[in-house]
Design an enzyme around this catalytic site. Structure first.
Site, PDB file in Angstrom:
ATOM      1  N   LEU A 172       2.598   6.290  -5.147  1.00 31.31           N
ATOM      2  CA  LEU A 172       3.787   6.779  -5.861  1.00 31.31           C
ATOM      3  C   LEU A 172       3.466   7.952  -6.784  1.00 31.31           C
ATOM      4  CD1 LEU A 172       5.668   3.437  -6.596  1.00 31.31           C
ATOM      5  CD2 LEU A 172       5.729   4.909  -4.568  1.00 31.31           C
ATOM      6  N   ARG A 173       2.184   8.313  -6.870  1.00 30.41           N
ATOM      7  CA  ARG A 173       1.713   9.575  -7.468  1.00 30.41           C
ATOM      8  C   ARG A 173       1.904   9.704  -8.976  1.00 30.41           C
ATOM      9  NH1 ARG A 173      -1.521  10.349  -3.281  1.00 30.41           N
ATOM     10  NH2 ARG A 173      -0.520  11.206  -1.425  1.00 30.41           N
ATOM     11  N   HIS A 178       3.060  14.263  -0.088  1.00 30.11           N
ATOM     12  CA  HIS A 178       2.492  15.522  -0.586  1.00 30.11           C
ATOM     13  C   HIS A 178       3.616  16.551  -0.592  1.00 30.11           C
ATOM     14  CE1 HIS A 178      -1.657  14.114  -0.435  1.00 30.11           C
ATOM     15  NE2 HIS A 178      -1.418  13.638   0.776  1.00 30.11           N
ATOM     16  N   ASP A 182      -8.869   2.676  -3.455  1.00 30.35           N
ATOM     17  CA  ASP A 182      -8.253   3.398  -2.344  1.00 30.35           C
ATOM     18  C   ASP A 182      -8.059   4.865  -2.699  1.00 30.35           C
ATOM     19  OD1 ASP A 182      -6.880   3.693   0.183  1.00 30.35           O
ATOM     20  OD2 ASP A 182      -5.106   4.006  -1.030  1.00 30.35           O
ATOM     21  N   HIS A 202       0.832  -1.208   0.000  1.00 28.47           N
ATOM     22  CA  HIS A 202       0.000   0.000   0.000  1.00 28.47           C
ATOM     23  C   HIS A 202       0.865   1.255   0.000  1.00 28.47           C
ATOM     24  CE1 HIS A 202      -3.808   2.038   1.888  1.00 28.47           C
ATOM     25  NE2 HIS A 202      -3.288   2.749   0.902  1.00 28.47           N
ATOM     26  N   ASP A 219       1.056   2.775   3.786  1.00 31.42           N
ATOM     27  CA  ASP A 219       0.210   3.814   3.188  1.00 31.42           C
ATOM     28  C   ASP A 219       1.059   5.059   2.917  1.00 31.42           C
ATOM     29  OD1 ASP A 219      -1.944   5.206   2.157  1.00 31.42           O
ATOM     30  OD2 ASP A 219      -2.909   5.565   4.101  1.00 31.42           O
ATOM     31  N   HIS A 253     -10.727   0.886   1.245  1.00 29.78           N
ATOM     32  CA  HIS A 253     -10.643   1.939   2.255  1.00 29.78           C
ATOM     33  C   HIS A 253     -12.000   1.923   2.955  1.00 29.78           C
ATOM     34  CE1 HIS A 253      -9.430   6.284   3.379  1.00 29.78           C
ATOM     35  NE2 HIS A 253     -10.522   5.987   4.054  1.00 29.78           N
TER      36      HIS A 253
END
Length: 421
Positions: free
Chosen positions: A56-57, A307, A145, A53, A303, A172
């Site tokens: 990696l954007r 950011h 998720d 989980h 998780d 989720h």
């Protein structure tokens, strides 16, 4: 390609040994050194960690993280395999995106990527994505998720379809109507500081609903696999424990941040502690730890949710949720819980256990096994210095803390993916 790692101890042993790796496999132990020789400096060798989980954007949010930085961070954290989440921009609901991510990751020489694909189109929850084609492209898990599955009928159909493909659906678990505008755990702290709370019942109610979907299908002989992500409350864990006792195909993961931090940290109003689901009470954290000990919790997952610093410096109501710390997960767990859980249990929760959840072969150190390995320095204490992170998110709640158990060498598919200088 041949590598020999010398001066190491196999996990569970104090004997100094060496291991030779050839063509991506463990050739054997204590053989004459061949190829490049790496001194393990007395470290403990274990199978490389497995992360189920991580965010990696990529695509579309690479100002926060990308495959190169995220997989490098994972390798530095001792991970050999990372399952990335699909809540990107665009969402990973297209087989072409899955193939593109795998192709790019394969060129990086870092941790191995295994993409999760969206369960529903656009993660909107209304209709299933092309699950068969997504699996064929290389997706290993289906999940929305980042969003909750509000439509129970669609989730049920997704569980059935995934089961026919031999796949896990992870969720989720949070009732959005109960969560409402809550940004932290609902309780004494949220009331004291006047911040909207997210009640434990929001998680428990959704876990209960999802378990009943699984139970209903099981009663019809349809055995599906539901994995509850980032479980955070005592009540939800009790529901999962009961589901397991009933023989249902339900597993769950717990994150180190829910074990080591509580809602008390939000008295600072610092959004670095804002996560979803939120940090709960010490009683919840203690209950989760007991779940790790008794096997009710199946595995650990981070998780990892990077950011930008600017985003996390917004006020508590507006800042996004998420903590990025894949590089710290093992030393954090070993430092805090090495005595109560033991080294071998922590390694199991981060290697064999996630593989078992996914139905993958369990990693071993035996000759002939894939050479996905990590060497851990269990004794040297090091300060957490976010500026040195491989991740783009160079800040953390544990900055300045002293931890031990740091990975010093990570080998993936027989090649060095990370080596501390």
């Amino acid at each position: 390609m041949t590598i020999t790692i010398t001066n190491i101890k196999r996990i569970g042993s104090d004997q100094i040994e060496s291991v030779t790796i050839e063509n991506g496999l463990i050739k054997g132990w204590n053989l004459p050194a061949e190829g490049d020789t790496i001194n393990g400096h007395g470290g403990t060798i274990a199978p490389a960690l497995i992360e189920l989980h991580a965010h990696l954007r990529e695509p579309g949010q690479t100002q926060k993280e990308d495959l190169a930085s995220g997989l490098a961070a994972a390798a530095a954290g001792g991970y050999g395999t990372v399952v990335c989440m699909p809540n990107t921009s665009p969402v990973i609901d297209d087989p072409a995106i899955v193939r593109s991510l795998l192709e790019k990751a394969g060129t990086l020489g870092q941790a191995r990527l295994k993409p999760a694909a969206a369960l529903t189109r656009g993660q909107k929850g209304d209709e299933l994505a092309e699950l068969t084609y997504l699996k064929q492209a290389g997706a290993v898990m289906f999940t929305d998720d980042g969003r909750t599955n509000e439509n129970a009928r669609v989730l049920r159909l997704g569980l059935e379809t995934a089961a026919s493909l031999g796949m896990v659906v992870s969720v989720h678990a949070e009732d959005t109507s109960l969560r409402a505008d809550g940004v932290m755990n609902e309780g004494a702290v949220s009331e004291a500081i006047g911040v909207p709370g997210n009640p434990a019942a929001a998680e428990a109610a959704r876990v209960a609903r999802d378990i009943e979907i699984v139970a209903g299908l099981a009663a019809q002989g349809r055995h599906v696999r539901l994995h509850v992500q980032h479980l955070s409350t005592a009540r939800a864990l009790d529901l999962v424990r009961d589901a397991k006792a009933r023989g249902l195909g339900v597993t769950c993961e717990v994150c180190p941040h829910h074990l080591t931090l509580t809602d008390e940290t939000l008295r600072s109003f610092d959004a670095i502690y804002k996560v979803a689901p939120p940090l709960r009470t010490q009683a919840d954290a203690d209950h989760l730890l007991e779940g790790l000990k008794d096997g009710s919790v199946d595995c650990l997952a981070t998780d990892h949710a990077p950011h930008t610093r600017a985003e996390k410096e917004r006020d508590l109501l507006e800042a996004p949720s998420g903590i990025a710390y894949i590089e710290l997960a093992f030393p954090l767990m070993y430092t805090r819980f090495g005595e109560s859980l033991g080294l071998e249990k922590i390694v199991e929760l981060m290697t064999t256990a996630p593989a078992r959840v996914m139905g993958w072969p369990e990693p071993t150190l035996e000759a002939g096994a894939p050479a996905d390995l990590v060497v851990l320095d269990l004794d040297t204490k090091r300060e957490v210095k976010p500026a040195e992170f491989k991740s783009k998110a160079k800040f953390t709640p544990w900055a300045g803390e002293t931890l031990k158990g740091w990975p010093v060498l990570t080998v993936v598919d027989g090649k060095v993916a990370y080596r501390r200088e």
